[in-house]
Motif scaffolding. Sequence first.
Motif, PDB file in Angstrom:
ATOM      1  N   PHE A 117       0.853  -1.184   0.000  1.00  0.00           N
ATOM      2  CA  PHE A 117       0.000   0.000   0.000  1.00  0.00           C
ATOM      3  C   PHE A 117       0.895   1.243   0.000  1.00  0.00           C
ATOM      4  O   PHE A 117       2.015   1.211   0.530  1.00  0.00           O
ATOM      5  CB  PHE A 117      -0.893   0.039   1.249  1.00  0.00           C
ATOM      6  N   LYS A 161       0.067   6.891   1.509  1.00  0.00           N
ATOM      7  CA  LYS A 161      -1.132   7.709   1.745  1.00  0.00           C
ATOM      8  C   LYS A 161      -2.051   7.087   2.798  1.00  0.00           C
ATOM      9  O   LYS A 161      -2.927   7.754   3.314  1.00  0.00           O
ATOM     10  CB  LYS A 161      -1.926   7.873   0.450  1.00  0.00           C
ATOM     11  N   VAL A 162      -1.890   5.795   3.064  1.00  0.00           N
ATOM     12  CA  VAL A 162      -2.761   5.114   4.027  1.00  0.00           C
ATOM     13  C   VAL A 162      -1.929   4.505   5.146  1.00  0.00           C
ATOM     14  O   VAL A 162      -0.744   4.227   4.979  1.00  0.00           O
ATOM     15  CB  VAL A 162      -3.625   4.008   3.367  1.00  0.00           C
ATOM     16  N   GLU A 169      -7.619   2.148   0.263  1.00  0.00           N
ATOM     17  CA  GLU A 169      -6.887   3.003  -0.676  1.00  0.00           C
ATOM     18  C   GLU A 169      -7.352   2.748  -2.110  1.00  0.00           C
ATOM     19  O   GLU A 169      -7.546   3.670  -2.879  1.00  0.00           O
ATOM     20  CB  GLU A 169      -5.364   2.824  -0.574  1.00  0.00           C
TER      21      GLU A 169
END
Length: 193
Positions: A105, A108-109, A157
């Motif tokens: 991932f 951003k997450v 996401e």
Amino acid sequence: MNIVIIDYGAGNIQSIQFALERLGYSALLSDDPDVIKSADKVIFPGVGEASSAMNKLVESNLDKVIPLLKQPVLGICLGMQLMCAYSEEGETRGMGIFDVDVVKFSKKVKVPQIGWNQIRELKSPLFNGIMEKEYIYLVHSYYAPLSEHTIAITDYELPYSSAMRKDNFWGVQFHPEKSSGTGEQILKNFINL
């Protein structure tokens, strides 16, 4: 019913064993290729880091045994990821059962994704009796992108494969043994395949 959980030192095998016992089944823990090959159903769990887990499979030759199994096989979490072609985690070459590369991932997450999330677009007898958008329990930083093998999707996401299937191989990114009644139904469905 002869159920074998592959014991290669990288799994939460006891919680899977207890979940099966709650359903009325007993499962044998084994890393013996002959015992694994003779099972009616095989569960391939995994918790931890991809490259060290894959090294353990290579040391015991299980990386050669698992892809040749003919009975239903269920990979759970890291188990599913090791059934893929490659993982960015530790730049690990997997077993190539699913022609998919596992990726991390983005920043951003929050990773790992820990906790409850939903599954949707369910496409397999593995999900008999399971409603769309049921909640399942996940703990992971890497994911398998959507592919021809995808049989369930989760969004974090972006949409990704929370379950995959190819021939006699099924994989779930989530932990059915920790996913309450939904997870128990999925385990029961696997045993009934």
